[in-house]
Design a protein around this motif. Structure first.
Motif, PDB file in Angstrom:
ATOM      1  N   ILE A   1     -22.521  53.967 -15.025  1.00 37.64           N
ATOM      2  CA  ILE A   1     -23.317  52.971 -15.729  1.00 37.64           C
ATOM      3  C   ILE A   1     -24.751  53.071 -15.225  1.00 37.64           C
ATOM      4  O   ILE A   1     -24.996  53.223 -14.024  1.00 37.64           O
ATOM      5  CB  ILE A   1     -22.764  51.544 -15.477  1.00 37.64           C
ATOM      6  CG1 ILE A   1     -21.379  51.364 -16.109  1.00 37.64           C
ATOM      7  CG2 ILE A   1     -23.737  50.467 -15.981  1.00 37.64           C
ATOM      8  CD1 ILE A   1     -21.351  51.330 -17.637  1.00 37.64           C
ATOM      9  N   SER A   2     -25.678  52.981 -16.171  1.00 36.09           N
ATOM     10  CA  SER A   2     -27.086  52.936 -15.804  1.00 36.09           C
ATOM     11  C   SER A   2     -27.479  51.466 -15.730  1.00 36.09           C
ATOM     12  O   SER A   2     -27.359  50.736 -16.721  1.00 36.09           O
ATOM     13  CB  SER A   2     -27.903  53.659 -16.877  1.00 36.09           C
ATOM     14  OG  SER A   2     -29.261  53.694 -16.518  1.00 36.09           O
ATOM     15  N   THR A   3     -27.912  51.034 -14.534  1.00 37.26           N
ATOM     16  CA  THR A   3     -28.338  49.648 -14.414  1.00 37.26           C
ATOM     17  C   THR A   3     -29.365  49.484 -13.299  1.00 37.26           C
ATOM     18  O   THR A   3     -29.623  50.420 -12.546  1.00 37.26           O
ATOM     19  CB  THR A   3     -27.125  48.694 -14.264  1.00 37.26           C
ATOM     20  OG1 THR A   3     -27.556  47.392 -14.618  1.00 37.26           O
ATOM     21  CG2 THR A   3     -26.526  48.700 -12.862  1.00 37.26           C
TER      22      THR A   3
ATOM     23  N   VAL B   1     -29.502  54.409 -11.346  1.00 42.85           N
ATOM     24  CA  VAL B   1     -30.649  53.533 -11.569  1.00 42.85           C
ATOM     25  C   VAL B   1     -31.585  54.360 -12.451  1.00 42.85           C
ATOM     26  O   VAL B   1     -32.313  55.234 -11.974  1.00 42.85           O
ATOM     27  CB  VAL B   1     -31.323  53.107 -10.243  1.00 42.85           C
ATOM     28  CG1 VAL B   1     -32.438  52.107 -10.527  1.00 42.85           C
ATOM     29  CG2 VAL B   1     -30.299  52.511  -9.294  1.00 42.85           C
ATOM     30  N   GLY B   2     -31.445  54.150 -13.746  1.00 40.53           N
ATOM     31  CA  GLY B   2     -32.132  55.001 -14.709  1.00 40.53           C
ATOM     32  C   GLY B   2     -33.571  54.564 -14.941  1.00 40.53           C
ATOM     33  O   GLY B   2     -33.887  53.373 -14.858  1.00 40.53           O
ATOM     34  N   ASP B   3     -34.419  55.546 -15.270  1.00 39.68           N
ATOM     35  CA  ASP B   3     -35.797  55.154 -15.607  1.00 39.68           C
ATOM     36  C   ASP B   3     -35.840  54.538 -17.010  1.00 39.68           C
ATOM     37  O   ASP B   3     -36.899  54.092 -17.466  1.00 39.68           O
ATOM     38  CB  ASP B   3     -36.786  56.311 -15.448  1.00 39.68           C
ATOM     39  CG  ASP B   3     -36.488  57.492 -16.337  1.00 39.68           C
ATOM     40  OD1 ASP B   3     -35.437  57.491 -17.016  1.00 39.68           O
ATOM     41  OD2 ASP B   3     -37.296  58.436 -16.350  1.00 39.68           O
ATOM     42  N   SER B   4     -34.679  54.443 -17.656  1.00 39.25           N
ATOM     43  CA  SER B   4     -34.586  53.651 -18.893  1.00 39.25           C
ATOM     44  C   SER B   4     -34.977  52.207 -18.617  1.00 39.25           C
ATOM     45  O   SER B   4     -35.216  51.448 -19.557  1.00 39.25           O
ATOM     46  CB  SER B   4     -33.167  53.711 -19.481  1.00 39.25           C
ATOM     47  OG  SER B   4     -32.192  53.409 -18.510  1.00 39.25           O
ATOM     48  N   LEU B   5     -35.068  51.829 -17.351  1.00 34.99           N
ATOM     49  CA  LEU B   5     -35.532  50.476 -17.018  1.00 34.99           C
ATOM     50  C   LEU B   5     -36.930  50.226 -17.597  1.00 34.99           C
ATOM     51  O   LEU B   5     -37.303  49.069 -17.849  1.00 34.99           O
ATOM     52  CB  LEU B   5     -35.477  50.213 -15.506  1.00 34.99           C
ATOM     53  CG  LEU B   5     -36.468  50.891 -14.550  1.00 34.99           C
ATOM     54  CD1 LEU B   5     -37.780  50.133 -14.446  1.00 34.99           C
ATOM     55  CD2 LEU B   5     -35.844  51.007 -13.168  1.00 34.99           C
TER      56      LEU B   5
ATOM     57  N   VAL C   1     -30.480  58.001  -8.465  1.00 33.33           N
ATOM     58  CA  VAL C   1     -31.748  57.404  -8.894  1.00 33.33           C
ATOM     59  C   VAL C   1     -32.537  58.402  -9.742  1.00 33.33           C
ATOM     60  O   VAL C   1     -32.716  59.554  -9.337  1.00 33.33           O
ATOM     61  CB  VAL C   1     -32.613  57.001  -7.667  1.00 33.33           C
ATOM     62  CG1 VAL C   1     -33.908  56.335  -8.123  1.00 33.33           C
ATOM     63  CG2 VAL C   1     -31.836  56.096  -6.740  1.00 33.33           C
ATOM     64  N   ASP C   2     -33.010  57.941 -10.885  1.00 32.75           N
ATOM     65  CA  ASP C   2     -33.889  58.783 -11.702  1.00 32.75           C
ATOM     66  C   ASP C   2     -35.232  58.942 -11.020  1.00 32.75           C
ATOM     67  O   ASP C   2     -35.869  57.950 -10.647  1.00 32.75           O
ATOM     68  CB  ASP C   2     -34.144  58.098 -13.062  1.00 32.75           C
ATOM     69  CG  ASP C   2     -33.380  58.756 -14.185  1.00 32.75           C
ATOM     70  OD1 ASP C   2     -33.035  59.936 -14.074  1.00 32.75           O
ATOM     71  OD2 ASP C   2     -33.130  58.059 -15.184  1.00 32.75           O
ATOM     72  N   MET C   3     -35.696  60.188 -10.888  1.00 36.23           N
ATOM     73  CA  MET C   3     -37.062  60.416 -10.435  1.00 36.23           C
ATOM     74  C   MET C   3     -37.956  60.257 -11.666  1.00 36.23           C
ATOM     75  O   MET C   3     -37.752  60.935 -12.680  1.00 36.23           O
ATOM     76  CB  MET C   3     -37.203  61.830  -9.868  1.00 36.23           C
ATOM     77  CG  MET C   3     -36.388  62.077  -8.603  1.00 36.23           C
ATOM     78  SD  MET C   3     -36.837  60.979  -7.249  1.00 36.23           S
ATOM     79  CE  MET C   3     -38.487  61.563  -6.899  1.00 36.23           C
TER      80      MET C   3
ATOM     81  N   VAL D   1     -30.403  61.949  -6.436  1.00 34.39           N
ATOM     82  CA  VAL D   1     -31.457  61.747  -7.435  1.00 34.39           C
ATOM     83  C   VAL D   1     -31.116  62.524  -8.701  1.00 34.39           C
ATOM     84  O   VAL D   1     -30.305  63.452  -8.668  1.00 34.39           O
ATOM     85  CB  VAL D   1     -32.857  62.193  -6.924  1.00 34.39           C
ATOM     86  CG1 VAL D   1     -33.305  61.346  -5.748  1.00 34.39           C
ATOM     87  CG2 VAL D   1     -32.877  63.680  -6.577  1.00 34.39           C
ATOM     88  N   LYS D   2     -31.737  62.120  -9.794  1.00 36.32           N
ATOM     89  CA  LYS D   2     -31.577  62.859 -11.057  1.00 36.32           C
ATOM     90  C   LYS D   2     -32.954  63.290 -11.546  1.00 36.32           C
ATOM     91  O   LYS D   2     -33.898  62.492 -11.483  1.00 36.32           O
ATOM     92  CB  LYS D   2     -30.906  61.978 -12.117  1.00 36.32           C
ATOM     93  CG  LYS D   2     -30.858  62.630 -13.501  1.00 36.32           C
ATOM     94  CD  LYS D   2     -29.851  61.977 -14.429  1.00 36.32           C
ATOM     95  CE  LYS D   2     -30.324  60.744 -15.124  1.00 36.32           C
ATOM     96  NZ  LYS D   2     -31.497  60.933 -15.998  1.00 36.32           N
ATOM     97  N   ILE D   3     -33.037  64.543 -11.993  1.00 37.93           N
ATOM     98  CA  ILE D   3     -34.293  65.021 -12.566  1.00 37.93           C
ATOM     99  C   ILE D   3     -34.000  65.718 -13.897  1.00 37.93           C
ATOM    100  O   ILE D   3     -32.921  66.244 -14.108  1.00 37.93           O
ATOM    101  CB  ILE D   3     -35.099  65.933 -11.598  1.00 37.93           C
ATOM    102  CG1 ILE D   3     -34.281  67.101 -11.073  1.00 37.93           C
ATOM    103  CG2 ILE D   3     -35.612  65.129 -10.431  1.00 37.93           C
ATOM    104  CD1 ILE D   3     -35.045  67.963 -10.048  1.00 37.93           C
TER     105      ILE D   3
HETATM  106  O1  KIV Z   1     -32.471  56.487 -17.700  1.00 38.36           O
HETATM  107  C1  KIV Z   1     -31.247  56.443 -17.945  1.00 38.36           C
HETATM  108  O2  KIV Z   1     -30.636  55.358 -17.975  1.00 38.36           O
HETATM  109  C2  KIV Z   1     -30.567  57.703 -18.200  1.00 38.36           C
HETATM  110  C3  KIV Z   1     -29.174  57.665 -18.733  1.00 38.36           C
HETATM  111  C4  KIV Z   1     -29.081  57.030 -20.047  1.00 38.36           C
HETATM  112  C5  KIV Z   1     -28.519  58.990 -18.684  1.00 38.36           C
HETATM  113  O3  KIV Z   1     -31.133  58.717 -17.986  1.00 38.36           O
END
Ligand code: KIV
Length: 263
Positions: A20-22, A41-45, A81-83, A111-113
């Motif tokens: 889950i992205s939150t 923790v997605g940068d979709s925030l 964590v999204d960079m 981390v995710k890139i």
């Molecule tokens: O930023 C995000 O929440 C994402 C996911 C939707 C994969 O990258």
């Protein structure tokens, strides 16, 4: 504590992973209590929390701030964590320093890139070599929105499918522990999933990936409109609005508070 080995075990045993992205304490707590395998923790925030129309304005400081709250809510969950945009694009040194800050200051695990450019591949290799697991992200990578010209399904032509397959292989070779596949045709996601040893996590990529990820707010139906790939498990937005309207009505007409809620 759920750790990275769950990703490899799940792939080996054919068990689906749930992510889950939150972005905050309370939702992270609910995810952990529900047994979700990992939190991103997605940068979709930038869109969901900040109301922007893309992820591009999100800063490293904001990701650190939100991840600290998520870690408090989910002390035993694997957190990625999204960079954010422009924190891993100039030099590998800067990318390593920024990712190092995220891990040191938040207690996150990985981390995710996005993408598989030369700098992303080298950064993935370097981070993995110093103990920072990296999740890749291919297909509709939201930080490339200005190149794609919108939030459009990727991998529709033979050429772009071959490119994404190649990128996935490259990410695996340099040490990524998993790859998110976003908004790509199911057949392409299936081919990549079959060809990789690391697990694929899908969002809008069909059912054949090794796991699925959804944004918390989408899943609980906070917004009126959600993309096609989202399943709304709750009409949360409507229910919350009804509660707010009820509160307003009861205060106005003197029904709240009663003795029960008074000292
Ligand atoms: O930023 C995000 O929440 C994402 C996911 C939707 C994969 O990258």
């Amino acid at each position: 504590m759920k750790d990275i080995t769950q990703f490899f075990k799940a792939k080996k045993n054919g068990e689906k992973l749930t992510l889950i992205s939150t972005y905050d304490y309370w939702s992270a707590k609910l995810c952990e209590e529900a047994g979700i395998d990992a939190i991103l923790v997605g940068d979709s925030l930038g869109m969901v929390v900040q109301g922007n129309d893309s992820t591009l304005p999100v800063t490293l400081e904001e990701m650190i701030y939100h991840t600290k709250a998520v870690r408090k809510g989910a002390p035993n969950t694997f957190i990625i964590v999204d960079m954010p945009f422009m924190t891993y694009h100039t030099t590998v040194e800067e990318a390593v320093k920024n990712a190092g800050r995220v891990i040191k200051e938040t207690g996150a695990n990985a981390v995710k890139i996005e993408g598989a450019s030369e700098i992303v591949l080298e950064t993935t290799r370097r981070l993995t070599s110093i103990g920072v697991p990296v999740m890749g992200h291919l297909g509709l990578t939201p930080q490339f929105i200005n190149i794609f010209g919108g939030y459009k399904v990727q991998g529709k032509t033979e050429e772009s499918q071959q490119k994404i397959i190649q990128q996935a292989k490259e990410l695996e070779t340099v040490g990524a522990f998993s790859v998110v596949l976003e908004a790509v045709p199911s057949d392409l996601a299936k081919t990549i999933t079959t060809n990789l040893k690391i697990p694929t996590i899908g969002i809008g990529a069909g059912k054949e990936t090794d796991g699925q990820i959804l944004v918390f707010h989408d899943l609980i139906g906070i917004f009126e409109k959600t993309p096609k790939f989202v399943k709304r498990y709750l009409e949360g937005g409507k229910l919350i609005k009804q509660s707010l309207e009820k509160f307003k009505e009861e205060v106005k007409n003197g029904q709240f508070p009663t003795e029960e809620h008074s000292y």
